[in-house]
Design an enzyme around this catalytic site. Structure first.
Site, PDB file in Angstrom:
ATOM      1  N   GLU B  63     -18.408-102.635 -20.528  1.00 37.15           N
ATOM      2  CA  GLU B  63     -19.651-103.251 -21.124  1.00 37.15           C
ATOM      3  C   GLU B  63     -19.110-104.145 -22.300  1.00 37.15           C
ATOM      4  OE1 GLU B  63     -19.371 -99.987 -20.123  1.00 37.15           O
ATOM      5  OE2 GLU B  63     -20.974 -99.850 -18.671  1.00 37.15           O
ATOM      6  N   HIS B 132     -28.062 -90.713 -20.522  1.00 34.70           N
ATOM      7  CA  HIS B 132     -28.539 -91.708 -19.752  1.00 34.70           C
ATOM      8  C   HIS B 132     -30.295 -91.862 -19.734  1.00 34.70           C
ATOM      9  CE1 HIS B 132     -24.799 -91.590 -17.723  1.00 34.70           C
ATOM     10  NE2 HIS B 132     -25.009 -92.300 -16.830  1.00 34.70           N
TER      11      HIS B 132
HETATM   12  C1  LIG Z   1     -19.918 -96.597 -20.016  1.00 31.20           C
HETATM   13  C2  LIG Z   1     -20.598 -96.332 -18.502  1.00 31.20           C
HETATM   14  N1  LIG Z   1     -20.649 -97.592 -17.768  1.00 31.20           N
HETATM   15  C3  LIG Z   1     -21.284 -96.936 -16.750  1.00 31.20           C
HETATM   16  C4  LIG Z   1     -21.574 -96.006 -16.136  1.00 31.20           C
HETATM   17  C5  LIG Z   1     -22.173 -95.708 -14.888  1.00 31.20           C
HETATM   18  N2  LIG Z   1     -21.325 -95.167 -14.096  1.00 31.20           N
HETATM   19  C6  LIG Z   1     -21.230 -93.625 -13.793  1.00 31.20           C
HETATM   20  S1  LIG Z   1     -20.035 -92.974 -12.767  1.00 31.20           S
HETATM   21  C7  LIG Z   1     -19.672 -94.731 -12.610  1.00 31.20           C
HETATM   22  C8  LIG Z   1     -18.375 -95.073 -11.799  1.00 31.20           C
HETATM   23  C9  LIG Z   1     -16.895 -94.244 -12.332  1.00 31.20           C
HETATM   24  O1  LIG Z   1     -15.961 -94.541 -11.541  1.00 31.20           O
HETATM   25  P1  LIG Z   1     -14.755 -93.765 -11.758  1.00 31.20           P
HETATM   26  O2  LIG Z   1     -14.639 -93.771 -13.113  1.00 31.20           O
HETATM   27  O3  LIG Z   1     -13.759 -94.141 -10.692  1.00 31.20           O
HETATM   28  O4  LIG Z   1     -15.365 -92.223 -11.273  1.00 31.20           O
HETATM   29  P2  LIG Z   1     -15.777 -91.729  -9.822  1.00 31.20           P
HETATM   30  O5  LIG Z   1     -17.201 -91.829  -9.946  1.00 31.20           O
HETATM   31  O6  LIG Z   1     -14.937 -92.433  -8.831  1.00 31.20           O
HETATM   32  O7  LIG Z   1     -15.334 -90.257  -9.875  1.00 31.20           O
HETATM   33  C10 LIG Z   1     -20.312 -95.630 -13.364  1.00 31.20           C
HETATM   34  C11 LIG Z   1     -20.124 -97.239 -13.288  1.00 31.20           C
HETATM   35  C12 LIG Z   1     -21.450 -95.057 -17.100  1.00 31.20           C
HETATM   36  N3  LIG Z   1     -21.817 -93.711 -16.881  1.00 31.20           N
HETATM   37  N4  LIG Z   1     -20.823 -94.993 -18.394  1.00 31.20           N
END
Ligand SMILES: Cc1ncc(C[n+]2csc(CCOP(=O)(O)OP(=O)(O)O)c2C)c(N)n1
Ligand SMILES: Cc1ncc(C[n+]2csc(CCOP(=O)(O)OP(=O)(O)O)c2C)c(N)n1
Ligand SMILES: [Mg+2]
Ligand SMILES: [Mg+2]
Lengths: 332, 330, 332, 330
Positions: B63, B132
């Site tokens: 972000e 959230h």
């Molecule tokens: C700072 C932030 N940006 C965006 C999100 C929204 N979000 C939640 S899970 C996710 C993807 C996370 O991917 P990863 O770290 O690979 O974990 P996975 O879900 O694959 O276990 C996103 C973008 C968030 N929770 N926090």
């Protein structure tokens, strides 16, 4: 700034002119900064300033490889970058003194010089704070197909800011024409970077997919040659690069940082000043190559001195903005 | 009367973006999961098909980084729209928004401009817990150089977003997650809505309820309930909290002499405080009772439904406070 | 969790028990998550949940190498980490349902399970948001000389967050006992990480001075062996480490993510499910080694199923917190 | 009466830290250039000699990172004090402070605690321009789970900082850069000052001036000027803006019937708005005039001295506003 090649001159004449132009520019920065220090010491300048003395070869070598339309972002220690990119001495001084005639109408001061005419997106007083801006400018260049490149200058201390890695990653993913130039002067304020940086400096670029290179930042010819090569590649679409320049600031972190022995030795300073002064290094080489002699140097010194003096006088005489300007420029 | 059709707020946002992207090739959107996924709220669904992945640009989860890139892109000829999935993540962008975007124009003496929009969601009651569910728009209102928009209807969302994109300043545009499916009439013809002009969503004479974003719907619901008690509530939506249409707010307060301010952000040191102060000062000699503020409770938003529901203003709580205010009780 | 060694048993008996314990734990997570999915589908659970199915070997293999007093931080996809570190099924379910009996009295929900008794500093719904917390716990361990290590679980998507690099740098500088475990399941939500990550994943650790290693995250024995070695080193003061586990989530990003073909193919999913299921991989190996037979597996499955069912029933029957609890626990 | 000596505010801060570090080995400080350099304001000079580099810990330039580490260290048995050189850099720490530190206790159902202090500077007129002059404390007041302290004298600074360090919650402690050299009496004996208790810095009967941080000194100066016009000003310092001692503020307002609120943060959507609202509501029937707010002008802080000086409240501007308020004019 690169100028068109004059076909009537020999290659070495051209080269000599280019080196002498860089010599003059480094000297101009040096004399400008000495003047700033003097203004501060005489309590004629509001606030503080972070002097670039000792690091001139970095800004001059890199900017020599750039076009006027190319972008740069600069730092709290930014006078050198601005001047190397083509800023005028008088408006620089005027800004440092908070005058209406300054680059930012006095609103920015030493740490925020900005100038669209020379592609200067602005100095930045947040360490690492301009990494996004520089990357965004490269993004525009790519999208608008303008062929510009963007250079982000920052210190070794900025390697502590996570933002840098976020934007390096995106720059590499999107093959943006941006060069992250790290001026490794060994210190962040009053701490040696052995206390603040783990791992390998160059690897911090390559880990994120950037072309990474190291260069002696006291040798303007080396900086220029390396920068030239990188700039050409980057402009052609090879993706972003990370250039670490090994350098040293001869003075304090800012003009008020006088007693420095608690964080670095006088011997260390002395060594750099006598053996690694970028102006002397280039001057010695020019002399050895018979490309310039004492008279030529003297002439350059005299010219630069007088230009700087005129500029200070202009700035000193220039009026402050009237207080009712304070509310202008908040919104476009 | 212009021809309209019913759109959801989400559709109105999408239409505004699509129109502006067609109109101006410099406009692009960036953010997480916005291209094929069309955002987690599906608000941008289909945009990538029309505009391609270069203009509907999926980013890493960075972000701060992509906001910074947007600032630089805005300075150099593009008009970025940054998508912040949950408004809670604006915490990560504060340096880029506040120390960079908001100040570039001023610090450069007016030389550089930052025509960018940050779109972020706000609002609770989705059972998404404390990280959230926040509504942090008050922070941005506090920062000179930024403009802050809080649409409450599909009509407003579309017209205000188009204005935001055309504005030469950084604009923060907050969309309530729970309102994306709210329907309302939107003109077929193109239109924009100027910033700094409050909208009287419902005229009334006994009490003024100033409400923002989803709280406008809550206030309208409360106004209906008040009707049964013969209390005529005027509901005013400032639409942009900065710039703020003080004149309209104060005018209404002078007319009704009783005022409530409802906002989903935390009540403490939030938007309700500024608006209440402006009104308390501007309508001082006409007020019959203190301006009543209602915002979110001063707690991190809890997950458990019965707890979460207790933290935000509701039709009922607004109705009850308004009724008490009108019956002279505090 | 490591338990004391019973000297009366042979080495291979001990080993067999340990593998079976991990098998059971992976299965427990699997069945727990299936139950969560069921609750969601039947509209019995508020909000959403991000299932760990397919990735069980990572949490179980790593946590098997930890002591109960060691710290972990977890993520939005956190149920597996919490259970592997020793959380009780019933209080987990209760929290997911927002009940007073849950680990956080219903205040946290699926994304915020925390439990001091098992060293769980908390799941975190900010991607990368717990990197500082995990590093800080390692800082305490070092300063208080408690011999604990701290494990920060996160996804490949968190590599986009600059915070991670800031704290890795400090962890390396200060030789903190922290292990950054990256669960590379190839996706951040709905984007393949080839679109979001440039450069080399492992190099992102080593560039900051961390010991960096890669492991097959579907093979719990490999995860455990690698984690064991790293944990021992880190505990002894060797400094922080970065462990990338190659894994895959079998289900959607969250329970509501049903149609996934626009970002990944059914074939890809099928391949992982049939050939790379960590429970099957371990089960096959145990069978081949004659360390367990069908009857033993059936028994474990039956036990786990009944435990999970009991836990759900407990949670379903448990009361919600009364609304007047909403103002409690804001301040300590 | 306890024995006192004159200390500067900087010395008082240092003494508080030293005493708490002696008292409790879990207390440590981290930040940039705080050890041998003793911070750029030299406030911590000498602490490293007594406590060593492990407890006065120089960090890389990683505000988000070391704040996050402090959160984790606080949860697991340490009591960190984080040093943010310029309050402008809190922008970089908002996620760690707001989404982590402030919420950990609540989200964990009261299980984990975060006993940490963030010390940051605030204040303008140092000719440091827009990124080194802000007073952003209002943001933190808006966030449940945090406490916010704004000392205005050496005595308060010492007593409040000791309380902050002993508090089991995250506390944000703002020190005005321009006040570090301000002198005042500080008891020789140990003492602490409870949060949520406003201090009447000067008793008066005609007007109440609520002021925070350096604005307390400004208000006291203005009060002196008002004296010459036979206007008796009461100056009240809330000392902690969250928790806020509403009772004392409202009590004074009821007594004097005229109120001004002065704070160096931006006036818009800032601390003055909340305090003015609280008073306008609580003393509604006793106020003779609207509560007057004075904060920083809504512009990024300019560098040039004549411009910068125009942006912040001064003795003169406060005096004039107070005089106008008392003469019935608005
Ligand atoms: C700072 C932030 N940006 C965006 C999100 C929204 N979000 C939640 S899970 C996710 C993807 C996370 O991917 P990863 O770290 O690979 O974990 P996975 O879900 O694959 O276990 C996103 C973008 C968030 N929770 N926090
Ligand atoms: C985000 C941020 N943190 C701290 C500072 C204070 N500060 C100004 S310059 C500086 C040191 C910068 O070191 P480096 O990046 O190496 O640049 P140098 O001064 O050596 O040129 C610091 C810590 C700042 N301006 N911004
Ligand atoms: Mg440096
Ligand atoms: Mg992933």
């Amino acid at each position: 700034m690169t100028t068109a090649i004059d076909r009537s001159k020999t290659y070495s004449e051209i080269e000599a002119e280019q080196w002498l132009r860089m010599y003059r520019r480094m000297l101009m920065i040096r004399v400008f900064e000495e003047q700033v220090n003097d203004l501060y010491t005489r309590a004629l300048m509001p606030g503080l300033a972070h002097l670039y003395i000792g690091e001139e070869a970095v800004a001059v070598g890199v900017c020599e490889a750039l076009r006027q339309t190319d972008y740069i972002t600069s730092t709290h220690r930014g006078h050198g970058h601005c001047l190397a990119k083509g800023a005028a001495l008088d408006r620089m001084f005027a800004e440092l003194l908070g005058k209406e005639a300054g680059y930012c109408k006095g609103k920015g001061g030493s740490m925020h010089i900005a100038d669209p005419d020379t592609g200067n997106l602005g100095a930045n007083a947040i360490v690492g704070g301009s990494a996004g801006i520089a990357t965004g400018a490269a993004f525009s260049a790519r999208r608008l197909k303008t062929d510009q490149v963007s250079v982000c200058f920052f210190g070794d201390g900025a390697l502590g800011q996570g933002l840098l890695y976020e934007v390096m990653n995106m720059a590499a993913l999107w093959k943006l024409p941006v060069i992250y130039v790290c001026e490794n002067n060994l210190y962040n304020e009053y701490a040696h970077n052995s206390e603040t940086l783990a791992g390998d400096m160059l690897a911090r670029g390559s880990a994120f997919g950037l072309h990474a290179e190291n260069v002696d930042g006291q040798d303007v010819r080396a900086v220029y040659r390396t920068a030239r090569e990188i700039v050409d590649h980057v402009r052609q679409g090879a993706g972003p690069a990370f250039l670490v320049c090994q350098t040293y600031r001869f003075m304090g972190h800012h003009v008020g940082d006088i007693n420095r022995e608690y964080y670095r030795s006088k011997q260390e300073e002395q060594m750099w000043k006598t053996e690694r002064d970028p102006i002397k290094v280039l001057g010695d080489w020019l002399t050895a190559q018979n490309l310039a002699d004492r008279a030529r140097f003297d002439q350059i010194h005299a010219e630069v001195k007088s230009e700087v003096e005129k500029a200070v006088q202009f700035a000193m005489a220039a009026p402050y903005p009237s207080p009712d300007k304070v509310g202008q420029d908040v919104y476009a | 009367m212009p021809e309209t059709r019913e759109l959801t707020l989400g559709e109105a946002v999408r239409e505004a973006l699509a129109e502006e992207m067609r109109r101006d090739s410099r406009v692009f959107i960036c953010g997480e999961d916005i291209a094929e996924a069309g955002t987690v709220f599906k608000v941008l669904t289909g945009l990538v098909d029309e505009f391609g992945k270069e203009r509907v640009l999926d980013t890493p989860i960075s972000e701060a980084g992509f906001t910074g890139i947007a600032v630089g892109a805005a300075m150099t000829g593009m008009r970025p729209v940054v998508d912040i999935m949950f408004g809670d993540f604006v915490t990560l962008t504060m340096d880029q928004m506040v120390n960079q975007a908001a100040k570039v124009h001023y610090m450069s003496g007016g030389k550089w401009k930052v025509p960018m929009v940050m779109r972020a969601t706000l609002g609770a009651t989705r059972r998404s817990a404390a990280q959230h569910s926040q509504s942090l728009h008050a922070w941005f209102c506090h920062v000179p150089g930024l403009k802050v928009v809080l649409p409450s209807t599909p009509y407003d969302a579309k017209g205000l977003l188009k204005t935001a994109i055309r504005d030469d300043n950084p604009v923060v545009f907050f969309e309530d997650k729970m309102m994306y499916r709210l329907k309302g009439p939107v003109p077929v013809e193109e239109y924009t809505i100027p910033f700094g002009v409050a909208d009287i969503k419902r005229a009334g004479s006994d009490i003024t309820i100033v409400a923002t974003s989803s709280m406008v719907q809550v206030a309208l619901g409360a106004a209906k309930l008040l009707e049964e008690f013969d209390i005529s509530a005027e509901v005013i939506d400032p639409r942009t909290v900065w710039p703020l249409d003080e004149k309209t707010l104060i005018g209404s307060a002078k007319k009704t002499s009783r005022v409530m301010v409802v906002d989903e952000g935390y009540e403490r040191y939030g938007v309700t405080a500024e608006i209440a102060s402006v009104i308390a000062e501007g309508a001082f000699y006409d007020l019959e009772a203190p301006v009543k503020r209602i915002g979110a409770m001063h707690v991190p938003i809890p997950f458990s439904p019965p707890l979460e529901d207790a933290t935000v203003p509701t039709e009922k709580s607004v109705f009850e406070a308004a009724k008490a205010l009108c019956s002279g009780g505090l």
